[in-house]
Design a protein around this motif. Structure first.
Motif, mmCIF file in Angstrom:
data_model
loop_
_atom_site.group_PDB
_atom_site.id
_atom_site.type_symbol
_atom_site.label_atom_id
_atom_site.label_comp_id
_atom_site.label_asym_id
_atom_site.label_seq_id
_atom_site.Cartn_x
_atom_site.Cartn_y
_atom_site.Cartn_z
ATOM 1 N N PRO A 1 10.788 -5.878 3.009
ATOM 2 C CA PRO A 1 11.712 -6.911 2.512
ATOM 3 C C PRO A 1 12.365 -6.506 1.198
ATOM 4 O O PRO A 1 11.736 -5.862 0.343
ATOM 5 C CB PRO A 1 10.811 -8.135 2.330
ATOM 6 N N GLN A 2 13.607 -6.899 1.065
ATOM 7 C CA GLN A 2 14.410 -6.486 -0.076
ATOM 8 C C GLN A 2 13.778 -6.870 -1.415
ATOM 9 O O GLN A 2 13.735 -6.053 -2.343
ATOM 10 C CB GLN A 2 15.797 -7.121 0.056
ATOM 11 N N ASP A 3 13.264 -8.095 -1.517
ATOM 12 C CA ASP A 3 12.692 -8.532 -2.791
ATOM 13 C C ASP A 3 11.447 -7.740 -3.151
ATOM 14 O O ASP A 3 11.204 -7.409 -4.314
ATOM 15 C CB ASP A 3 12.382 -10.031 -2.757
ATOM 16 N N GLN A 4 10.652 -7.384 -2.122
ATOM 17 C CA GLN A 4 9.440 -6.615 -2.368
ATOM 18 C C GLN A 4 9.776 -5.185 -2.793
ATOM 19 O O GLN A 4 9.138 -4.615 -3.687
ATOM 20 C CB GLN A 4 8.579 -6.600 -1.104
ATOM 21 N N LEU A 5 10.790 -4.640 -2.178
ATOM 22 C CA LEU A 5 11.219 -3.285 -2.528
ATOM 23 C C LEU A 5 11.754 -3.255 -3.953
ATOM 24 O O LEU A 5 11.420 -2.361 -4.744
ATOM 25 C CB LEU A 5 12.295 -2.827 -1.527
ATOM 26 N N LYS A 6 12.543 -4.238 -4.282
ATOM 27 C CA LYS A 6 13.138 -4.318 -5.622
ATOM 28 C C LYS A 6 12.054 -4.481 -6.693
ATOM 29 O O LYS A 6 12.089 -3.837 -7.747
ATOM 30 C CB LYS A 6 14.120 -5.481 -5.690
ATOM 31 N N ALA A 7 11.060 -5.345 -6.415
ATOM 32 C CA ALA A 7 10.016 -5.643 -7.398
ATOM 33 C C ALA A 7 9.032 -4.491 -7.596
ATOM 34 O O ALA A 7 8.332 -4.436 -8.602
ATOM 35 C CB ALA A 7 9.254 -6.903 -6.974
ATOM 36 N N SER A 8 9.005 -3.549 -6.654
ATOM 37 C CA SER A 8 8.013 -2.466 -6.714
ATOM 38 C C SER A 8 8.287 -1.451 -7.811
ATOM 39 O O SER A 8 7.393 -0.715 -8.228
ATOM 40 C CB SER A 8 7.974 -1.732 -5.367
ATOM 41 N N GLY A 9 9.537 -1.372 -8.263
ATOM 42 C CA GLY A 9 9.899 -0.349 -9.245
ATOM 43 C C GLY A 9 10.253 0.984 -8.625
ATOM 44 O O GLY A 9 10.776 1.882 -9.301
ATOM 45 N N VAL A 10 9.992 1.142 -7.319
ATOM 46 C CA VAL A 10 10.273 2.413 -6.639
ATOM 47 C C VAL A 10 11.752 2.780 -6.675
ATOM 48 O O VAL A 10 12.102 3.958 -6.841
ATOM 49 C CB VAL A 10 9.722 2.368 -5.189
ATOM 50 N N PRO A 11 12.689 1.804 -6.539
ATOM 51 C CA PRO A 11 14.110 2.182 -6.559
ATOM 52 C C PRO A 11 14.566 2.861 -7.848
ATOM 53 O O PRO A 11 15.579 3.560 -7.848
ATOM 54 C CB PRO A 11 14.828 0.837 -6.366
ATOM 55 N N LEU B 1 0.831 -1.199 0.000
ATOM 56 C CA LEU B 1 0.000 0.000 0.000
ATOM 57 C C LEU B 1 0.868 1.253 0.000
ATOM 58 O O LEU B 1 0.620 2.207 -0.747
ATOM 59 C CB LEU B 1 -0.922 -0.014 1.227
ATOM 60 N N CYS B 2 1.893 1.230 0.846
ATOM 61 C CA CYS B 2 2.809 2.360 0.935
ATOM 62 C C CYS B 2 3.556 2.567 -0.380
ATOM 63 O O CYS B 2 3.606 3.678 -0.915
ATOM 64 C CB CYS B 2 3.803 2.119 2.076
ATOM 65 N N LEU B 3 4.114 1.506 -0.908
ATOM 66 C CA LEU B 3 4.906 1.599 -2.136
ATOM 67 C C LEU B 3 4.070 2.034 -3.325
ATOM 68 O O LEU B 3 4.545 2.776 -4.196
ATOM 69 C CB LEU B 3 5.574 0.250 -2.421
ATOM 70 N N SER B 4 2.808 1.589 -3.375
ATOM 71 C CA SER B 4 1.968 1.957 -4.520
ATOM 72 C C SER B 4 1.682 3.456 -4.537
ATOM 73 O O SER B 4 1.646 4.080 -5.609
ATOM 74 C CB SER B 4 0.658 1.163 -4.495
ATOM 75 N N HIS B 5 1.494 4.043 -3.346
ATOM 76 C CA HIS B 5 1.247 5.485 -3.311
ATOM 77 C C HIS B 5 2.518 6.256 -3.673
ATOM 78 O O HIS B 5 2.466 7.222 -4.445
ATOM 79 C CB HIS B 5 0.760 5.909 -1.934
ATOM 80 N N ILE B 6 3.661 5.833 -3.127
ATOM 81 C CA ILE B 6 4.922 6.487 -3.472
ATOM 82 C C ILE B 6 5.156 6.405 -4.979
ATOM 83 O O ILE B 6 5.556 7.389 -5.617
ATOM 84 C CB ILE B 6 6.095 5.840 -2.698
#
Length: 486
Positions: free
Chosen positions: A205-215, A173-178
């Motif tokens: 988690p690292q894999d979730q952060l990486k997969a989000s596209g946010v980086p 939820l957080c990553l989608s808004h960012i």
């Protein structure tokens, strides 16, 4: 060790959600910032930005005009200070969500800090704020989107229903808004890179952060204002972010506003230690990933909290921290350079109002606030609570009844009047000094919080003494007159 290889950018944070300085005062301090080693500003406008249209309601009473924003940017350019605007887009949205027109966009009805990310109107409001800010900051290389301390995220009714689906999580939820906000910045304002505070990302988690596209979309700002921050853990966090795909990271320290919500005086040693720790982090972490460091100077902990140290009070700390970063440490030589910049004989707290109290912009404010903060309350307490004539012969009982031994007036009144005169003079001097740097609402708030309670106690004593002196009832026996006929 020189900081130039560790922190290419050194930004001073101006938190305008409390005690926003007048433009005339900024014109005085910007050259000092540059001389001390700053090469940028992070300006957190909040309600001081001149929003237009349906956002006009967000403006504070003394909000800067578009012309004043343009003048601030001109002054910054003259002092070679890169400006990065900051607009909160998720947490710390009180300045928006406190208004009736936007209250329905809260994640939780009783908590105006956090935006409901499920509402289409939420994103529309955020986009409008960003567009208006970047319209007045054309060519800005970065925009800080905030996104820190998104408290109660996931606790709204819509979020609770959304989270019941197995594939959903609070992190998602957080990553989608960012991602949605950053996408707008990148699409509509090419050339501007979004920054975000990193606290909401740390535990994902690292894999979730990486997969989000946010980086690939934002640059995180790792913040820690502690004097004993964990260098090893910060280095591990930097490595995690790098492995997730973030190309650039930023650090954030503090030069004021991080040691207590109602702090009036800046503990310089605390902030020096904080910056020493950040130097260690930069020296130990991945090479060439840190873009810069933001020296935060918080003015309120949130939109509703009291003021902490005013900007002039924090300038000695800022000077020490910037010079520490420039020289890679805080040696005796660096300390002497800082004192020379400030025109002070010692960097230690200036506990006197004198000609030698400093030559930096606002040094008179610093000296007067120091004097008042250290001694006003304690001197009044000493008179009212520890002076044996007051406690023994003019207690609250006596004061309510306007009873006093005539001789005791001579023991109490001169000291009370002298103390009142001394503090009244200093407070008047402070008001005059504050008027040159701040707007009336700031002055009113600071005095009401830090001066009026003690002054009213002192004035009350003097008034009661005068009224008791007019009565001067005489004791008829060991006790006071009972009021009965003889």
């Amino acid at each position: 060790m020189s900081c130039s290889s560790l922190f290419k950018m050194r930004l001073v944070h101006l938190d305008l959600k409390g005690a926003p300085p007048k433009v005339s005062y900024l014109s005085e301090v910007f050259p000092l910032f540059h001389a001390l080693g700053a090469n940028g500003l992070l300006i957190e406008y909040e309600d001081m930005f001149p929003y237009e249209g349906h956002l006009k309601v967000l403006r504070a009473k003394y909000a800067y005009s578009p012309a004043e924003v343009a003048e601030i940017l001109r002054l910054a350019r003259l002092s070679q200070l890169e400006v990065i605007p900051l607009v909160q887009t998720f947490g710390h949205m009180e300045f928006v969500l406190k208004h009736a027109a936007f209250a329905h966009l809260r994640e939780v009805a009783l908590f105006p800090n956090t935006l409901n990310p499920h509402e289409a109107e939420s994103l529309a409001v955020v986009k409008a704020m960003i567009d208006q800010i970047l319209e007045l900051h054309r060519g800005a290389q970065w925009l800080h989107m905030g996104c820190d301390e998104v408290y109660f995220l996931g606790e709204g009714e819509t979020s609770k229903q959304w989270l019941q689906q197995e594939q959903n999580s609070q992190a998602k939820l957080c990553l989608s808004h960012i991602r949605a906000v950053a996408s707008h910045v990148l699409a509509q304002h090419p050339g501007t890179t979004p920054l975000v505070w990193d606290d909401m990302l740390r535990d994902i988690p690292q894999d979730q952060l990486k997969a989000s596209g946010v980086p690939q979309m934002v640059e995180p700002v790792l913040w820690d204002y502690g004097a004993d921050l964990d260098v090893y853990c910060k280095v591990l966090l930097m490595e995690k972010y790098q492995e997730c795909g973030f190309q650039r990271l930023w650090a954030a320290s503090a030069f004021k506003g991080a040691t207590g919500a109602s702090q009036a005086l800046t503990p310089v040693e605390h902030h020096i230690r904080n910056h020493m720790q950040w130097l260690q982090v930069a020296d130990s972490g991945p090479v060439d990933i840190l873009q810069g460091i933001i020296l935060t100077g918080w003015q309120r902990y949130d939109h509703f909290s009291v003021l902490c140290e005013l900007l002039p009070v924090g300038i000695p700390s800022l000077a020490a921290c910037l010079q520490l970063l420039v020289h890679g440490g805080f040696t005796e030589h660096v300390k002497l350079k800082v004192e020379s910049f400030l025109g002070v004989t010692s960097l230690e707290m200036m506990d006197a109002v004198s000609e030698g109290a400093g030559s930096f912009p606002g040094s008179d404010i610093h000296a007067l606030i120091t004097q008042i903060s250290l001694h006003l309350r304690s001197s009044v307490d000493a008179l009212l609570e520890r002076n044996r004539y007051v406690t023994g012969w003019f207690s609250p009982y006596h004061r309510r009844r306007k009873l006093i031994h005539p001789v005791m007036i001579q023991h109490i009144q001169p000291e009370a009047l002298s103390l009142l005169s001394r503090w009244s003079t200093l407070v008047q001097q402070l008001e005059v000094a504050l008027q040159l740097a701040f707007y009336p609402d700031t002055i009113e708030e600071w005095l009401e919080e830090n001066v009026h309670p003690s002054m009213q106690r002192l004035q009350g004593l003097v008034q009661d003494l005068g009224e008791a002196a007019d009565h001067q009832p005489l004791p008829t026996s060991p006790g006071w007159d009972t009021g009965q006929d003889p």
